[in-house]
Design a protein around this motif. Structure first.
Motif, PDB file in Angstrom:
ATOM      1  N   PHE A  19      -5.609   2.812  -8.378  1.00  0.00           N
ATOM      2  CA  PHE A  19      -5.498   1.353  -8.506  1.00  0.00           C
ATOM      3  C   PHE A  19      -6.496   1.003  -7.390  1.00  0.00           C
ATOM      4  O   PHE A  19      -7.307   1.768  -6.346  1.00  0.00           O
ATOM      5  N   ILE A  20      -6.870  -0.273  -7.283  1.00  0.00           N
ATOM      6  CA  ILE A  20      -7.785  -1.082  -6.412  1.00  0.00           C
ATOM      7  C   ILE A  20      -6.724  -1.993  -5.463  1.00  0.00           C
ATOM      8  O   ILE A  20      -5.783  -2.514  -5.867  1.00  0.00           O
ATOM      9  N   ILE A  21      -7.182  -1.740  -4.266  1.00  0.00           N
ATOM     10  CA  ILE A  21      -6.319  -2.852  -3.404  1.00  0.00           C
ATOM     11  C   ILE A  21      -7.173  -3.543  -2.327  1.00  0.00           C
ATOM     12  O   ILE A  21      -8.366  -2.878  -1.806  1.00  0.00           O
ATOM     13  N   GLY A  22      -6.890  -4.576  -1.989  1.00  0.00           N
ATOM     14  CA  GLY A  22      -7.737  -5.352  -1.223  1.00  0.00           C
ATOM     15  C   GLY A  22      -7.053  -6.276  -0.353  1.00  0.00           C
ATOM     16  O   GLY A  22      -6.088  -6.787  -0.928  1.00  0.00           O
ATOM     17  N   ASN A  72      -2.874 -16.987  15.617  1.00  0.00           N
ATOM     18  CA  ASN A  72      -2.581 -17.373  14.076  1.00  0.00           C
ATOM     19  C   ASN A  72      -3.099 -15.961  13.262  1.00  0.00           C
ATOM     20  O   ASN A  72      -4.336 -15.693  13.567  1.00  0.00           O
ATOM     21  N   ARG A  73      -2.423 -15.455  12.236  1.00  0.00           N
ATOM     22  CA  ARG A  73      -2.845 -14.537  11.460  1.00  0.00           C
ATOM     23  C   ARG A  73      -2.590 -15.002  10.025  1.00  0.00           C
ATOM     24  O   ARG A  73      -1.335 -15.078   9.642  1.00  0.00           O
ATOM     25  N   LEU A  74      -3.476 -14.877   9.245  1.00  0.00           N
ATOM     26  CA  LEU A  74      -3.302 -15.299   7.683  1.00  0.00           C
ATOM     27  C   LEU A  74      -3.569 -14.002   6.873  1.00  0.00           C
ATOM     28  O   LEU A  74      -4.883 -13.646   6.940  1.00  0.00           O
ATOM     29  N   ARG A  75      -2.736 -13.264   6.169  1.00  0.00           N
ATOM     30  CA  ARG A  75      -3.127 -12.047   5.369  1.00  0.00           C
ATOM     31  C   ARG A  75      -2.794 -12.395   4.194  1.00  0.00           C
ATOM     32  O   ARG A  75      -1.736 -12.627   3.558  1.00  0.00           O
ATOM     33  N   LEU A  76      -3.806 -11.880   3.190  1.00  0.00           N
ATOM     34  CA  LEU A  76      -3.932 -12.306   1.843  1.00  0.00           C
ATOM     35  C   LEU A  76      -4.068 -10.866   1.427  1.00  0.00           C
ATOM     36  O   LEU A  76      -5.237 -10.066   1.527  1.00  0.00           O
ATOM     37  N   GLY A  77      -3.162 -10.582   0.327  1.00  0.00           N
ATOM     38  CA  GLY A  77      -3.439  -9.086  -0.356  1.00  0.00           C
ATOM     39  C   GLY A  77      -3.334  -9.137  -1.807  1.00  0.00           C
ATOM     40  O   GLY A  77      -2.318  -9.798  -2.433  1.00  0.00           O
ATOM     41  N   LEU A  78      -4.056  -8.142  -2.424  1.00  0.00           N
ATOM     42  CA  LEU A  78      -3.982  -8.193  -4.107  1.00  0.00           C
ATOM     43  C   LEU A  78      -4.245  -6.626  -4.220  1.00  0.00           C
ATOM     44  O   LEU A  78      -5.310  -6.165  -3.942  1.00  0.00           O
ATOM     45  N   ALA A  79      -3.430  -6.233  -5.165  1.00  0.00           N
ATOM     46  CA  ALA A  79      -3.524  -4.766  -5.713  1.00  0.00           C
ATOM     47  C   ALA A  79      -3.585  -4.744  -7.152  1.00  0.00           C
ATOM     48  O   ALA A  79      -2.837  -5.605  -7.839  1.00  0.00           O
ATOM     49  N   SER A  80      -3.821  -3.556  -7.918  1.00  0.00           N
ATOM     50  CA  SER A  80      -3.581  -3.475  -9.153  1.00  0.00           C
ATOM     51  C   SER A  80      -2.147  -3.350  -9.422  1.00  0.00           C
ATOM     52  O   SER A  80      -1.281  -2.995  -8.995  1.00  0.00           O
ATOM     53  N   ASN A  81      -1.928  -4.385 -10.568  1.00  0.00           N
ATOM     54  CA  ASN A  81      -0.427  -4.792 -10.748  1.00  0.00           C
ATOM     55  C   ASN A  81       0.353  -3.965 -11.816  1.00  0.00           C
ATOM     56  O   ASN A  81       0.753  -4.107 -12.914  1.00  0.00           O
ATOM     57  N   VAL A  82       0.352  -2.694 -11.215  1.00  0.00           N
ATOM     58  CA  VAL A  82       0.915  -1.628 -12.090  1.00  0.00           C
ATOM     59  C   VAL A  82       2.380  -1.609 -11.843  1.00  0.00           C
ATOM     60  O   VAL A  82       2.844  -2.184 -10.770  1.00  0.00           O
ATOM     61  N   ASP A  83       3.281  -1.286 -12.842  1.00  0.00           N
ATOM     62  CA  ASP A  83       4.709  -1.096 -12.896  1.00  0.00           C
ATOM     63  C   ASP A  83       5.126   0.095 -12.265  1.00  0.00           C
ATOM     64  O   ASP A  83       5.583   1.165 -12.961  1.00  0.00           O
ATOM     65  N   SER A  84       5.210   0.234 -10.775  1.00  0.00           N
ATOM     66  CA  SER A  84       5.337   1.463 -10.256  1.00  0.00           C
ATOM     67  C   SER A  84       6.327   1.113  -9.168  1.00  0.00           C
ATOM     68  O   SER A  84       6.152   0.213  -8.476  1.00  0.00           O
ATOM     69  N   PRO A  85       7.146   1.923  -8.566  1.00  0.00           N
ATOM     70  CA  PRO A  85       8.156   1.692  -7.684  1.00  0.00           C
ATOM     71  C   PRO A  85       7.469   2.075  -6.258  1.00  0.00           C
ATOM     72  O   PRO A  85       7.755   1.827  -5.151  1.00  0.00           O
ATOM     73  N   PHE A  86       6.130   2.503  -6.538  1.00  0.00           N
ATOM     74  CA  PHE A  86       5.512   3.252  -5.540  1.00  0.00           C
ATOM     75  C   PHE A  86       4.290   2.112  -4.878  1.00  0.00           C
ATOM     76  O   PHE A  86       3.183   2.319  -4.683  1.00  0.00           O
TER      77      PHE A  86
END
Length: 421
Positions: free
Chosen positions: A272-275, A293-307
């Motif tokens: 997967f890719i995570i950023g 102040n802190r704003l955290r934006l995150g996105l990762a590969s949208n796999v169907d995994s419990p992990f």
């Protein structure tokens, strides 16, 4: 006089002097440096003997010095000499940099957990960080690290990390939860490069092994009870830093981008890719107030995994919510707090804060509308205290209490070393 205006007034005075005459730096001195090598500082600063006196370069040097772990504060003096020359002195107040640390917290199953360690932030007088830690969180873990940002030059360095990390990890699927013994053992190598005063980059890779062993809880079809997977990771960190420091007070903006590609040898833990990007903004309020102040934006590969990679955790993003209570493949988190200094002595500082932490997560294989689903939104206001030592690097003991006001909100106390962000 407001202490924030002093550096500005000094620089204005230098600029005024330079309008009448261009002064050349005939002498460059560094005072107050006892543990930090003077040769290291000489190679780091931009101003050199023989150069014209430049207030912009001086200000940049002062900020660069204050960012070093070994230095708590820095300022300068200019003495005019004959023949349109001057003597420039950088005055340095050093930190004590051999720092033990201890964190106390609750594990995911509410058992007592702790982490203790030791770090030297100014090894060999060159701001090289050597560190080691031991953690007990249902199981024993340890790690070793070396970080030398100026190992090869004033811009190029290296970081090496080794971790043997084991904990009890909750895994979420089908509205149920299972506990796994999770181990992550690996080695990381990063190259560190500073483009200029405000921009730097880290680029590197790691090889590691993840091991999941089922302990108890729900099970599901297609969810393995045991996994042992070799992985590799490529990492890029880009840091834009325009923060100004005055001891424990901060002002300005910073953006830290972290991009990772994780390759896997097992489809149960797919590649997967995570950023994610941390945007932080700090504002001085009077002499003793600081808005953070802190704003955290995150996105990762949208796999169907419990992990899934992003966790909801009071040690990372939402104070008081509990340890690793949920996972997701996308996140938006906003932390805002006001810090007020109650006591500010020569070495000791007592600071209080009020905060609001809020965040939302995208479920694994879910849509972006998950981010607006009330089931996934957490809002936790709270209060805290900070006990600081002004001459010991990062010697900030914090305690925060957060209380959830959204659906199924929890509450709890979070201890730690250093500011939460």
């Amino acid at each position: 006089m407001n202490t924030k205006t002093l550096p500005f007034l000094l620089l204005m005075l230098v600029s005024f002097m330079m309008k009448g005459q261009e002064l050349t730096v005939a002498e460059l001195h560094f005072s107050g440096a006892k543990q930090t090598k003077t040769s290291f500082i000489e190679n780091l600063v931009d101003v050199q003997k023989g150069m014209k006196l430049d207030s912009v370069l001086i200000n940049r040097d002062i900020l660069r010095l204050k960012r070093l772990p070994s230095i708590s504060h820095a300022y300068f003096n200019v003495t005019v000499l004959p023949n349109e020359t001057c003597s420039l002195e950088y005055v340095i107040e050093e930190n004590f940099t051999l720092i033990p640390f201890a964190n106390l917290f609750s594990s995911s199953n509410d058992n007592f957990a702790f982490r203790v360690g030791l770090q030297e932030f100014n090894s060999f007088g060159r701001n090289i960080t050597l560190g080691a830690f031991y953690q007990y969180d249902n199981y024993s873990s340890f790690g070793l690290s070396v970080r030398a940002p100026y190992l090869f030059s004033s811009r190029l360095g290296l970081a090496v990390n080794y971790n043997d990390f084991t904990t009890l990890e909750p895994v979420f699927f089908q509205d149920d939860t299972a506990d796994y013994k999770y181990s992550n053992t690996g080695f990381e190598l990063l190259g560190l490069y500073e483009f200029n005063f405000k921009n730097r980059m880290e680029l590197g890779f790691s090889f590691f092994t993840e091991d999941y062993q089922y302990v108890e809880g729900a099970t599901g079809e297609g969810v393995p009870l045991n996994l042992n997977v070799d992985k590799h990771l490529l990492k890029l960190i880009y840091d834009y830093n325009s923060l100004d420091y005055f001891y424990h007070y901060l002002e300005g903006f910073r953006s830290q981008l972290n991009l990772q590609y994780v390759g896997s040898a097992d489809t149960n833990l797919p590649e997967f890719i995570i950023g994610f990007n941390d945007f932080t903004y700090f504002k001085r309020i009077g002499d003793r107030g600081n808005w953070a102040n802190r704003l955290r934006l995150g996105l990762a590969s949208n796999v169907d995994s419990p992990f899934a990679p992003f966790t909801v955790d009071n040690n990372l993003n939402i104070r008081g919510v509990g340890n690793s209570i949920d996972r997701g493949t996308g996140m938006i988190v906003l932390n805002t707090e006001y810090r007020q200094t109650f006591i500010d002595r020569n070495k000791f500082v007592l600071q209080g804060n009020i905060f609001v932490d809020g965040g939302t997560w995208r479920n694994p294989a879910g849509g972006f509308d998950d981010l607006w689903n009330s089931e996934n939104i957490r809002i936790y206001p709270g209060v805290g205290l900070r006990f600081m030592h002004k001459r010991i690097f990062n010697a900030i003991f914090r305690i925060d209490y957060g209380y959830g006001i959204t659906k199924d909100g929890d509450n709890g106390i979070v201890f730690g070393i250093g500011q939460y962000f």
